[in-house]
Design a protein around this motif. Structure first.
Motif, PDB file in Angstrom:
ATOM      1  N   THR A 160       0.818  -1.217   0.000  1.00 27.41           N
ATOM      2  CA  THR A 160       0.000   0.000   0.000  1.00 27.41           C
ATOM      3  C   THR A 160       0.852   1.268   0.000  1.00 27.41           C
ATOM      4  N   ARG A 161       2.168   1.109   0.127  1.00 30.30           N
ATOM      5  CA  ARG A 161       3.070   2.268   0.096  1.00 30.30           C
ATOM      6  C   ARG A 161       3.773   2.282  -1.258  1.00 30.30           C
ATOM      7  N   PRO A 162       3.697   3.369  -2.002  1.00 30.44           N
ATOM      8  CA  PRO A 162       4.181   3.422  -3.401  1.00 30.44           C
ATOM      9  C   PRO A 162       5.638   3.004  -3.576  1.00 30.44           C
ATOM     10  N   ILE A 163       6.532   3.549  -2.745  1.00 28.71           N
ATOM     11  CA  ILE A 163       7.959   3.234  -2.919  1.00 28.71           C
ATOM     12  C   ILE A 163       8.213   1.763  -2.644  1.00 28.71           C
ATOM     13  N   SER A 164       7.531   1.218  -1.632  1.00 29.10           N
ATOM     14  CA  SER A 164       7.665  -0.202  -1.322  1.00 29.10           C
ATOM     15  C   SER A 164       7.207  -1.062  -2.503  1.00 29.10           C
ATOM     16  N   VAL A 165       6.108  -0.663  -3.132  1.00 24.00           N
ATOM     17  CA  VAL A 165       5.590  -1.399  -4.289  1.00 24.00           C
ATOM     18  C   VAL A 165       6.600  -1.365  -5.435  1.00 24.00           C
ATOM     19  N   VAL A 166       7.250  -0.218  -5.622  1.00 16.07           N
ATOM     20  CA  VAL A 166       8.256  -0.090  -6.682  1.00 16.07           C
ATOM     21  C   VAL A 166       9.386  -1.098  -6.465  1.00 16.07           C
ATOM     22  N   PHE A 167       9.873  -1.200  -5.220  1.00 16.78           N
ATOM     23  CA  PHE A 167      10.957  -2.147  -4.938  1.00 16.78           C
ATOM     24  C   PHE A 167      10.497  -3.588  -5.103  1.00 16.78           C
ATOM     25  N   ILE A 168       9.243  -3.875  -4.762  1.00 17.96           N
ATOM     26  CA  ILE A 168       8.715  -5.227  -4.971  1.00 17.96           C
ATOM     27  C   ILE A 168       8.688  -5.553  -6.458  1.00 17.96           C
ATOM     28  N   LEU A 169       8.223  -4.602  -7.276  1.00 16.34           N
ATOM     29  CA  LEU A 169       8.186  -4.811  -8.726  1.00 16.34           C
ATOM     30  C   LEU A 169       9.595  -4.989  -9.297  1.00 16.34           C
ATOM     31  N   LEU A 170      10.539  -4.183  -8.797  1.00 12.94           N
ATOM     32  CA  LEU A 170      11.920  -4.315  -9.255  1.00 12.94           C
ATOM     33  C   LEU A 170      12.498  -5.676  -8.883  1.00 12.94           C
ATOM     34  N   THR A 171      12.136  -6.161  -7.705  1.00 11.31           N
ATOM     35  CA  THR A 171      12.593  -7.487  -7.278  1.00 11.31           C
ATOM     36  C   THR A 171      12.039  -8.566  -8.199  1.00 11.31           C
ATOM     37  N   VAL A 172      10.750  -8.463  -8.514  1.00 10.43           N
ATOM     38  CA  VAL A 172      10.117  -9.442  -9.410  1.00 10.43           C
ATOM     39  C   VAL A 172      10.763  -9.390 -10.795  1.00 10.43           C
ATOM     40  N   LEU A 173      11.006  -8.179 -11.304  1.00 14.14           N
ATOM     41  CA  LEU A 173      11.642  -8.034 -12.613  1.00 14.14           C
ATOM     42  C   LEU A 173      13.061  -8.589 -12.601  1.00 14.14           C
ATOM     43  N   SER A 174      13.773  -8.346 -11.501  1.00 19.44           N
ATOM     44  CA  SER A 174      15.138  -8.865 -11.371  1.00 19.44           C
ATOM     45  C   SER A 174      15.156 -10.380 -11.414  1.00 19.44           C
ATOM     46  N   VAL A 175      14.251 -10.994 -10.657  1.00 19.78           N
ATOM     47  CA  VAL A 175      14.176 -12.457 -10.624  1.00 19.78           C
ATOM     48  C   VAL A 175      13.777 -13.001 -11.997  1.00 19.78           C
ATOM     49  N   TYR A 176      12.791 -12.349 -12.623  1.00 20.90           N
ATOM     50  CA  TYR A 176      12.328 -12.789 -13.950  1.00 20.90           C
ATOM     51  C   TYR A 176      13.451 -12.693 -14.982  1.00 20.90           C
ATOM     52  N   ALA A 177      14.173 -11.562 -14.962  1.00 17.45           N
ATOM     53  CA  ALA A 177      15.259 -11.366 -15.930  1.00 17.45           C
ATOM     54  C   ALA A 177      16.359 -12.402 -15.731  1.00 17.45           C
ATOM     55  N   SER A 178      16.657 -12.723 -14.474  1.00 16.87           N
ATOM     56  CA  SER A 178      17.704 -13.705 -14.196  1.00 16.87           C
ATOM     57  C   SER A 178      17.283 -15.095 -14.651  1.00 16.87           C
ATOM     58  N   ILE A 179      16.012 -15.457 -14.381  1.00 19.39           N
ATOM     59  CA  ILE A 179      15.511 -16.770 -14.794  1.00 19.39           C
ATOM     60  C   ILE A 179      15.501 -16.879 -16.322  1.00 19.39           C
ATOM     61  N   ARG A 180      15.053 -15.819 -16.977  1.00 18.16           N
ATOM     62  CA  ARG A 180      14.998 -15.820 -18.448  1.00 18.16           C
ATOM     63  C   ARG A 180      16.410 -15.914 -19.034  1.00 18.16           C
ATOM     64  N   SER A 181      17.331 -15.178 -18.459  1.00 22.59           N
ATOM     65  CA  SER A 181      18.717 -15.224 -18.936  1.00 22.59           C
ATOM     66  C   SER A 181      19.298 -16.622 -18.778  1.00 22.59           C
ATOM     67  N   SER A 182      18.989 -17.258 -17.644  1.00 19.98           N
ATOM     68  CA  SER A 182      19.473 -18.614 -17.395  1.00 19.98           C
ATOM     69  C   SER A 182      18.898 -19.600 -18.408  1.00 19.98           C
ATOM     70  N   MET A 183      17.618 -19.434 -18.730  1.00 20.12           N
ATOM     71  CA  MET A 183      16.973 -20.326 -19.702  1.00 20.12           C
ATOM     72  C   MET A 183      17.568 -20.146 -21.099  1.00 20.12           C
ATOM     73  N   VAL A 184      17.859 -18.901 -21.463  1.00 18.09           N
ATOM     74  CA  VAL A 184      18.461 -18.627 -22.781  1.00 18.09           C
ATOM     75  C   VAL A 184      19.832 -19.266 -22.877  1.00 18.09           C
ATOM     76  N   LYS A 185      20.623 -19.180 -21.799  1.00 20.95           N
ATOM     77  CA  LYS A 185      21.954 -19.776 -21.806  1.00 20.95           C
ATOM     78  C   LYS A 185      21.881 -21.285 -21.948  1.00 20.95           C
ATOM     79  N   LYS A 186      20.899 -21.890 -21.253  1.00 25.28           N
ATOM     80  CA  LYS A 186      20.754 -23.338 -21.353  1.00 25.28           C
ATOM     81  C   LYS A 186      20.382 -23.751 -22.777  1.00 25.28           C
ATOM     82  N   GLN A 187      19.505 -22.972 -23.418  1.00 26.40           N
ATOM     83  CA  GLN A 187      19.107 -23.276 -24.798  1.00 26.40           C
ATOM     84  C   GLN A 187      20.304 -23.139 -25.746  1.00 26.40           C
ATOM     85  N   GLU A 188      21.128 -22.110 -25.516  1.00 31.00           N
ATOM     86  CA  GLU A 188      22.311 -21.911 -26.352  1.00 31.00           C
ATOM     87  C   GLU A 188      23.292 -23.062 -26.172  1.00 31.00           C
ATOM     88  N   ASP A 189      23.456 -23.515 -24.905  1.00 35.51           N
ATOM     89  CA  ASP A 189      24.367 -24.633 -24.639  1.00 35.51           C
ATOM     90  C   ASP A 189      23.859 -25.905 -25.323  1.00 35.51           C
TER      91      ASP A 189
END
Length: 496
Positions: free
Chosen positions: A467-496
């Motif tokens: 319910t606090r805007p700045i807190s929500v921003v950090f939560i979204l950034l955390t989700v995006l960070s995790v998503y980007a890392s998982i996607r990057s890992s999957m791309v590397k596995k496909q390339e390998d």
């Protein structure tokens, strides 16, 4: 800000500060120039020596090591075709090629000038950008600080290893270790196993030395063949000189690469290696003579070195203002700041104005001292690269033991150092990154205390975090960070 700068200039000029800033730069250059001896190792080893110094002097010495090491990596990259630090990997491409043509001295000089320019400009940006950014954190409450800590751990976990899950597990282990000792809120002893030495928790410095220094020494000594190897550097022709026209012809590349380095450095989870390769590729794309790249191009050396040294100032911006380090070295710097009572946030430039402005201004002068030392020591650089590991390892091991013991004159800390050294060695063996573990130890108390405070404010309702805007921003950034890392890992596995 103007008053802070004036006060900072006055304090920075003390003989003690000037001496230890130069000592730090020299240590950084030496450790950066010897392949295998990283800047991180240098900062960890010499951190205990700063306990007898003032807050300002100790931090300036560590920053001197950081900046000096960023340049030092180019020395071995140019002379023996081996980057002293990962950040200097792009410098090898043209640095060694130019050295083999008999222009090793010119290659070292353009690397030095580009490094100093990148470092000075990034330090100036740090000086003027850090205080305003720190003011933004006055809007932060317990919920914001908790989600910020979670974001910091998640982003480092995502970029520190090939496996995102292993990075998160290492970060959680670090948080668990940070809970050892007496709970500040309830007074209950946790995970101390009735060991009186653990009542106050685990000392940060022995843990740091174990995680990075002892584990590195164990890894090196486990390979007996490499201990007795000695690289031979190319010969330097002292009649070789870098012409002014040559350097001025690449000034646009240096400026462009500097700002690329600052931006990349300010983004947590990137680092000098990424910045140097991005700048190198951009310089090649815009160069009038792209065919020279890879064959001894001065422009290529300048691009790589300006960028990886500009990262130093950029990386310190989120570290000093938000408490979110971008890499292992700045994570240690964050720990050093907190150990000296310099907690990143809105109050740091108010409660510790004199100290912080002295540090920021000192960072500018540190890069200028690097220019002086680099020019004075250029003749002995080829000797530095020839020091064998068989001579260095016993000395470094003794420094580790002395540093761990000196924290509180306790043999128990030496045992802690060896325990965490073995833990880090095992983590490396099984593919677990160590940096998230360290960040968990540093940010764990911040996350725990603010989680409790936030839940007290909300009467136990977790809705306060959404319910606090700045807190929500950090939560979204955390989700995006995790998503980007998982996607990057999957791309590397496909390339390998």
């Amino acid at each position: 800000m103007f008053e802070g700068i004036v006060v900072g200039l006055g304090q920075m000029g003390s003989l003690t500060n000037l001496l230890f800033m130069n000592v730090g730069v020299l240590i950084g250059i030496i450790f950066g120039a010897i392949p295998g001896l990283t800047v991180l190792l240098a900062i960890v080893l010499f951190l205990p020596l700063t306990f007898g110094l003032s807050d300002t002097t100790g931090i300036l010495m560590l920053i001197g090591i950081y900046c000096g090491g960023s340049y030092g990596g180019s020395i071995s990259a140019i002379l023996i075709n081996t980057p002293g630090t990962p950040n200097a990997a792009a410098t090898v491409i043209d640095g060694y090629a130019l050295a083999k043509k008999g222009r090793a001295k010119s290659a070292l000089m353009v690397a030095l000038y580009a490094s100093v320019f990148g470092g000075v400009v990034s330090a100036i940006v740090l000086l003027f950008a850090a205080p305003p950014i720190a003011k933004v954190t006055r809007f932060f409450g317990p919920a914001e600080y908790f989600t910020l800590a979670v974001f910091g751990i998640s982003i480092i976990a995502g970029v520190s290893g090939k496996n995102m899950l292993k990075g998160i597990m290492a970060g959680c282990l670090g948080i668990l270790i940070s809970m050892v000792g007496q709970d500040a809120t309830t007074g209950v002893f946790r995970f101390s196993f009735d060991i009186i030495d653990l009542a106050a928790g685990v000392e940060f410095v022995p843990v740091l030395i174990g995680l990075f220094a002892i584990s590195e020494l164990l890894a090196k000594t486990s390979d007996h063949k490499k201990l007795h190897t000695m690289s031979s550097a190319v010969r330097m022709d002292h009649n070789d000189h870098l012409h002014i026209k040559e350097f001025l012809s690449v000034w646009k590349t240096i400026v462009r690469s500097t700002f690329i380095g600052i931006v990349i450095g300010a983004i947590p989870g990137t680092g000098g290696g990424i910045a140097s390769f991005l700048s190198y590729n951009e310089a090649k794309r815009k160069s009038k003579h792209p065919e020279e790249f890879g064959n001894g191009s001065i422009e290529g050396i300048a691009a790589a070195e300006a960028a990886n040294n500009a990262v130093t100032g950029g990386a310190l911006i989120p570290t000093m203002t938000l408490g979110v380090p971008g890499e292992a070295v700045t994570a240690v710097m964050l720990g050093a700041l907190m150990m000296n009572g310099l907690i990143p946030g809105s109050r740091i430039f108010i409660e510790h104005r004199d100290v912080m402005y002295t540090i920021l201004i000192g960072t500018v002068f540190i890069n200028l001292f690097m220019l002086v030392q680099g020019k004075a020591l250029i003749r002995v650089f080829s000797l530095i690269t020839k020091i064998p590991d068989s001579l260095l390892m016993p000395i470094l091991f003794a420094l580790c033991v002395a540093g761990a013991y000196a924290v509180s004159n306790s043999v128990f800390n030496v045992f802690i150092m060896f325990i965490f050294g073995g833990l880090a060695f095992a983590m490396h063996y099984f593919g677990y990154p160590v940096v998230p573990l360290l960040l968990g130890i540093i940010l764990g108390p911040m996350a725990e205390s603010n989680l409790k405070r936030a839940l007290v404010i909300s009467d136990g309702s977790p809705l306060i975090f959404v319910t606090r805007p700045i807190s929500v921003v950090f939560i979204l950034l955390t989700v995006l960070s995790v998503y980007a890392s998982i996607r990057s890992s999957m791309v590397k596995k496909q390339e390998d």
